[in-house]
Design a protein around this motif. Structure first.
Motif, short mmCIF file in Angstrom:
data_model
loop_
_atom_site.label_atom_id
_atom_site.label_comp_id
_atom_site.label_asym_id
_atom_site.label_seq_id
_atom_site.Cartn_x
_atom_site.Cartn_y
_atom_site.Cartn_z
N UNK A 59 6.02 81.10 -30.99
CA UNK A 59 4.89 81.22 -30.08
C UNK A 59 4.20 82.56 -30.28
N UNK A 60 4.98 83.63 -30.37
CA UNK A 60 4.40 84.96 -30.58
C UNK A 60 3.70 85.03 -31.94
N UNK A 61 4.32 84.41 -32.94
CA UNK A 61 3.76 84.45 -34.28
C UNK A 61 2.39 83.78 -34.32
N UNK A 62 2.31 82.56 -33.85
CA UNK A 62 1.04 81.84 -33.94
C UNK A 62 0.00 82.38 -32.96
N UNK A 63 0.44 83.01 -31.88
CA UNK A 63 -0.52 83.62 -30.95
C UNK A 63 -1.35 84.69 -31.66
N UNK A 64 -0.74 85.37 -32.62
CA UNK A 64 -1.45 86.38 -33.40
C UNK A 64 -2.74 85.80 -34.01
N UNK A 65 -2.68 84.56 -34.46
CA UNK A 65 -3.82 83.97 -35.15
C UNK A 65 -4.92 83.50 -34.19
N UNK A 66 -4.63 83.50 -32.91
CA UNK A 66 -5.63 83.14 -31.92
C UNK A 66 -6.35 84.37 -31.38
N UNK A 67 -5.87 85.54 -31.71
CA UNK A 67 -6.48 86.76 -31.21
C UNK A 67 -7.80 87.02 -31.94
N UNK A 68 -8.73 87.72 -31.31
CA UNK A 68 -9.99 88.05 -31.99
C UNK A 68 -9.68 88.83 -33.27
N UNK A 69 -10.37 88.50 -34.37
CA UNK A 69 -10.13 89.20 -35.63
C UNK A 69 -10.70 90.61 -35.58
N UNK A 70 -10.36 91.44 -36.55
CA UNK A 70 -11.03 92.73 -36.65
C UNK A 70 -12.52 92.49 -36.91
N UNK A 71 -13.36 93.48 -36.67
CA UNK A 71 -14.80 93.28 -36.89
C UNK A 71 -15.08 92.78 -38.31
N UNK A 72 -15.89 91.74 -38.40
CA UNK A 72 -16.22 91.16 -39.71
C UNK A 72 -17.73 91.11 -39.87
N UNK A 73 -18.16 91.17 -41.11
CA UNK A 73 -19.57 91.07 -41.48
C UNK A 73 -19.82 89.62 -41.92
N UNK A 74 -20.40 88.83 -41.02
CA UNK A 74 -20.59 87.41 -41.31
C UNK A 74 -21.43 87.20 -42.56
N UNK A 75 -22.47 88.00 -42.74
CA UNK A 75 -23.32 87.87 -43.91
C UNK A 75 -22.54 88.21 -45.18
N UNK A 76 -21.74 89.27 -45.12
CA UNK A 76 -20.94 89.66 -46.27
C UNK A 76 -19.89 88.61 -46.62
N UNK A 77 -19.28 88.01 -45.62
CA UNK A 77 -18.29 86.95 -45.85
C UNK A 77 -18.94 85.78 -46.58
N UNK A 78 -20.09 85.36 -46.11
CA UNK A 78 -20.76 84.22 -46.75
C UNK A 78 -21.20 84.57 -48.16
N UNK A 79 -21.65 85.79 -48.39
CA UNK A 79 -22.05 86.20 -49.74
C UNK A 79 -20.87 86.16 -50.71
N UNK A 80 -19.69 86.59 -50.25
CA UNK A 80 -18.52 86.57 -51.11
C UNK A 80 -18.08 85.13 -51.38
N UNK A 81 -18.21 84.26 -50.40
CA UNK A 81 -17.90 82.84 -50.63
C UNK A 81 -18.85 82.24 -51.67
N UNK A 82 -20.11 82.60 -51.61
CA UNK A 82 -21.08 82.12 -52.60
C UNK A 82 -20.79 82.71 -53.98
N UNK A 83 -20.34 83.97 -54.02
CA UNK A 83 -19.96 84.60 -55.28
C UNK A 83 -18.81 83.83 -55.92
N UNK A 84 -17.82 83.44 -55.11
CA UNK A 84 -16.73 82.63 -55.65
C UNK A 84 -17.24 81.28 -56.13
N UNK A 85 -18.06 80.64 -55.34
CA UNK A 85 -18.57 79.32 -55.72
C UNK A 85 -19.29 79.37 -57.07
#
Length: 359
Positions: A59-85
């Motif tokens: 329960x403690x382990x999986x609760x970690x994955x429900x917590x808010x993530x560290x600050x992320x750059x949504x535009x940067x994430x999508x750009x890196x996904x497109x770079x991989x594609x």
């Protein structure tokens, strides 16, 4: 404290005694309650609510994955996904010809890998599972929409914890001088093979990687590393930090070992027998030497000065490790072709799943 200031031998020595307590406690409960393994393996995304009867550590382990993530750059994430594609076939090729054998060159970390019969006896399956993990991490909108990628990472993190548990239980020959199995420093080094080394390997393939693309890859794998249980303070935040960390780890651990050479020969045997087009086989070690470089190649017993004709690289880059050819036009097509190719090669589609456990 500046991240670069953390990269000292004393601090990395301390990381060799640190593992992942959150996941390790959950793995112990999984061994006690193996009936939860099929349930977790069935999750394609995180459930809206966790099972009420979950053991507390799970329960403690999986609760970690429900917590808010560290600050992320949504535009940067999508750009890196497109770079991989755009570069997917080459990135997956580099996993097999650079990233994976690179890890074999570090003697202490190789001791973990050589204790897995699955890696030695079926390196193709290990490579396919790693490629599948990478593709799941690069799914369009991963980390932005839905929790599918978090379910995948949570399983992989538990697989690491179970491996540590099994080594502790069934490997009485483990030498404490190697550090604890799958420790924080080794996880940091592995994280670099998916970011820094992939960018380096692309440039050795004649593909330019811009500074923004390089930084984007580092940030992306920093986010993945966070969810995999790596201490975020040590994850590199820039190319300079990544370069310095890799340089220090290489200085500390690059060493020839029977374990590393055994793993390398197993991978070579698999390539010769199962994967490569026949016309590439005579140049196999030369291709590996090209990507690994003389220092890493020498440690792994890859010693060749044979020149590689341009046509060999053309065939290699146009066929890919998994027979993908040039990068497909879309992620769904890439994913479909990958599954078809691996099923044809290995007899079954790869999947990311916790191992079956018994009481």
């Amino acid at each position: 404290m500046n991240t670069l200031d953390l990269y000292t031998s004393d601090r990395l020595n301390a990381l060799r005694d640190r593992q992942d307590e959150l996941a390790d406690l959950a793995a112990e409960d999984l061994v006690r309650y193996p009936e939860w393994v099929p349930e977790i393996n069935s999750w394609e995304s995180l459930p809206e609510t966790l099972p009420e009867k979950f053991p507390s550590s799970l329960l403690h382990y999986f609760t970690f994955f429900y917590q808010p993530p560290p600050p992320v750059d949504a535009v940067g994430i999508r750009q890196t996904q497109l770079f991989f594609e755009k570069n997917s076939s080459l990135v997956l090729l580099l996993l097999g010809f650079y990233s994976l054998p690179f890890t074999y060159a570090f003697a202490d970390g190789a001791e973990v890998l050589v204790r897995s019969k699955r890696i030695l006896e079926n390196p193709g399956k290990r490579l396919a599972e790693t490629a599948l993990f990478v593709m799941e991490c690069y799914r369009p909108d991963a980390f932005l929409v839905g929790t599918g990628v978090l379910a995948v990472i949570a399983k992989v993190r538990l697989i690491h914890a179970l491996s540590r548990l099994f080594i502790r239980k069934y490997s009485p020959d483990w030498n404490p001088a190697w550090g604890k199995p799958i420790n924080q420093e080794d996880m940091l080094a592995t994280n670099l093979t998916f970011s820094l080394l992939v960018c380096r390997g692309m440039e050795r393939s004649g593909v330019r990687v811009s500074p923004d693309e390089r930084e984007g890859m580092l940030r992306y794998w920093g986010l993945i590393g966070y969810y995999l249980g790596i201490d975020p303070s040590f994850l590199p935040k820039s190319s300079k930090q990544a370069f310095e960390l890799e340089r220090l780890i290489r200085k500390r651990h690059l060493k020839a070992s029977p374990a590393g050479k055994k793993l390398m020969q197993s991978l070579l045997s698999y390539y010769r027998q199962e994967m490569l087009r026949p016309e590439l086989s005579p140049f196999l070690e030369a291709i590996l030497a090209h990507y690994l470089g003389p220092e890493i190649g020498g440690v792994l017993g890859i010693r060749t000065t044979r020149p590689i004709p341009d046509r060999v690289f053309y065939i290699l880059l146009s066929s890919g490790v998994f027979g993908l050819g040039k990068s497909p036009a879309s992620f769904p097509l890439l994913y479909k072709q990958f599954l078809i190719g691996t099923k044809k090669s290995l007899g079954s589609e790869p999947r990311i799943a916790l191992p079956s456990l018994s009481r």
